[in-house]
Scaffold this active site. Structure first.
Site, PDB file in Angstrom:
ATOM      1  CD1 TRP A 150      -2.504   1.789   0.446  1.00  0.00           C
ATOM      2  CD2 TRP A 150      -2.023   1.895   2.627  1.00  0.00           C
ATOM      3  NE1 TRP A 150      -3.197   2.851   0.982  1.00  0.00           N
ATOM      4  CE2 TRP A 150      -2.919   2.935   2.315  1.00  0.00           C
ATOM      5  CE3 TRP A 150      -1.584   1.755   3.952  1.00  0.00           C
ATOM      6  CZ2 TRP A 150      -3.371   3.835   3.276  1.00  0.00           C
ATOM      7  CZ3 TRP A 150      -2.033   2.648   4.902  1.00  0.00           C
ATOM      8  CH2 TRP A 150      -2.928   3.676   4.562  1.00  0.00           C
ATOM      9  CG  ASP A 195      -2.890  -2.572   7.011  1.00  0.00           C
ATOM     10  OD1 ASP A 195      -4.056  -2.455   7.421  1.00  0.00           O
ATOM     11  OD2 ASP A 195      -2.375  -1.765   6.203  1.00  0.00           O
ATOM     12  CE  LYS A 212     -10.096   0.862   2.623  1.00  0.00           C
ATOM     13  NZ  LYS A 212      -9.602   1.841   1.722  1.00  0.00           N
TER      14      LYS A 212
HETATM   15  C1  LMR Z   1      -6.480   2.831  -0.786  1.00  0.00           C
HETATM   16  O1  LMR Z   1      -5.579   1.996  -0.719  1.00  0.00           O
HETATM   17  O2  LMR Z   1      -6.828   3.370  -1.840  1.00  0.00           O
HETATM   18  C2  LMR Z   1      -7.255   3.215   0.443  1.00  0.00           C
HETATM   19  O3  LMR Z   1      -6.774   2.519   1.536  1.00  0.00           O
HETATM   20  C3  LMR Z   1      -7.360   4.662   0.656  1.00  0.00           C
HETATM   21  C4  LMR Z   1      -6.084   5.263   1.178  1.00  0.00           C
HETATM   22  O4  LMR Z   1      -6.126   5.860   2.249  1.00  0.00           O
HETATM   23  O5  LMR Z   1      -5.037   5.156   0.536  1.00  0.00           O
END
Ligand code: LMR
Length: 402
Positions: free
Chosen positions: A133, A214, A249
């Protein structure tokens, strides 16, 4: 002279910055497949019926609300969150090992845990998957850690690079902090199998690594119980575990910023220390948490009828994403692109790691108004029957043109 002479403008956030760009785009036909937000069949962020029912109850209670919440959140709420993570049937002992504080979404949960880790093992490194992420690196660097990567994805066959993953975990210094995606890996949508998780856990045991789990997409691969299995496996097998979870989510509560940070301890003395430090960290940043989101979550987790309704709604969301995955695959298949795109159907959770290059992504944005992350991550949850054909045709044409 301006005090800002020695800083330059910071680049846009790769996810939320893209949404800002999307919002400014004046074109009528445009689509945001960047940010990880679930949209319903009508392209709207749903208000779940369970959340609406919980809001009505809360509205009635509003007259008698208190002042500031306790720094770490309301105990009844944090206990309900703990049970959601560990399961109702888990022994009282494993519950007692965990300290949970309310956090500002999953990001807040990660940051609180990162700040605590910085106080206890300041000279360790944090390892995130490659890819991960986009915000993981930012969060842990902001807390002062060097952030390194462990191999995860094999682009040649769109699979998990298990051999290099394990090898790296074996060779990094003992007691490193390793960030794990407990389900629905973001961005690849590729999760280890049960057997692979056991292998990964064994390396944690050998090396004394600290997992930071996470759990941002609980309920988007399987049921909430199934998607908590990895959290349960690690927290029952290891003395030290950090967990960040989010209701953004799975309850469609994005702006409410509701999540938690959970940390395990070997004994009561450590547990007391952990709670005192987490509270001190919170107090120094935002003082105490907001009230609305935690009340909604508590009502839903506490009342059987709301909980069942929520789980049904969550099932609908994940089934819709699976259906859209299959439809997108079929539509692209019909374009005879001569590519094996079957991975679209196999990936788990909200995203498809599409393999689109940065050039493809640019072309999608400029020529078709379709916004996708520069890594090629597509949010499947923003596709619906009305825009599916447009998305498939646009993707096919950028692929054909390359
Ligand atoms: C994402 O990965 O798009 C979401 O978790 C929103 C974010 O905060 O990045």
């Amino acid at each position: 002279m301006s005090i800002y002479f020695n800083i330059s403008k910071f680049p846009h956030d790769p996810i939320l910055g893209l949404t800002e760009e999307f919002n400014k785009d004046p074109r009528k036909i445009k689509l945001n497949l960047g940010v990880g937000v679930y949209l319903d069949e009508d392209g709207k962020i749903p208000v779940l019926n369970s959340v609406a029912a919980a809001s009505n109850i809360i509205f009635d209670l509003f007259k008698n609300r208190g002042g500031y919440l306790p720094i770490g959140g309301v105990t009844k709420h944090t206990e309900l969150v703990k049970t959601l993570l560990l399961g109702a049937e888990r022994s009282i002992n494993s519950h007692n090992k965990l300290t949970t504080v309310q956090a500002l979404g999953g990001t807040g949960g990660l940051r609180l845990g990162a700040e605590l880790l910085k106080r206890v093992i300041p000279s360790t490194s944090v390892y995130i998957s490659n890819p991960s992420w986009e915000n993981h690196r930012n969060i842990f660097e902001a807390a002062g850690f060097p952030v390194k990567e462990y191999p995860y994805y094999n682009p040649e066959n769109n699979s998990l690079n298990m051999a290099d993953y394990l090898d790296t975990l074996r060779h990094v210094p003992s007691r490193s902090v390793i960030v794990l995606h407990a389900c629905c890996h973001n961005p690849t949508g590729i999760d280890p199998s049960k057997a692979q998780w056991t292998e990964i856990l064994n390396v944690f045991k050998e090396k004394g690594h600290i997992p930071f789990l996470d759990l941002a997409y609980q309920g988007f691969n399987g049921t909430v119980e199934e998607d908590a299995e990895v959290v349960r496996l690690f927290s029952e097998s290891l003395e030290t575990v950090f967990i960040a979870n989010s209701f953004s989510k799975n309850m469609s509560l994005y702006g409410e910023r509701i999540g938690a940070c959970t940390v395990s301890a070997a004994n009561t003395k450590d547990q007391q220390k952990i709670l005192s430090h987490l509270k001190n960290i919170i107090r120094g940043i935002y003082s105490s948490p907001p009230s609305f989101g935690q009340q909604i979550v508590s009502q839903i987790l506490e009342k059987d009828n709301l909980r069942n309704q929520w789980e049904e709604e969550l099932k609908h969301m994940r089934s819709r994403i699976v259906r859209i995955r299959n439809s997108l695959f079929l539509q692209l298949q019909e374009k005879n692109l001569n590519l094996d795109l079957s991975f679209i159907k196999k990936q788990k959770g909200m995203f498809s790691y599409s393999g689109l290059s940065a050039q493809h992504v640019d072309k999608l944005k400029y020529d078709y108004g379709i916004y996708v992350l520069s890594s090629g991550r597509i949010c499947m949850a923003a596709i619906n029957d009305s825009n599916l054909e447009y998305v498939a045709e646009s993707i096919a044409s950028v692929l054909e043109g390359s």
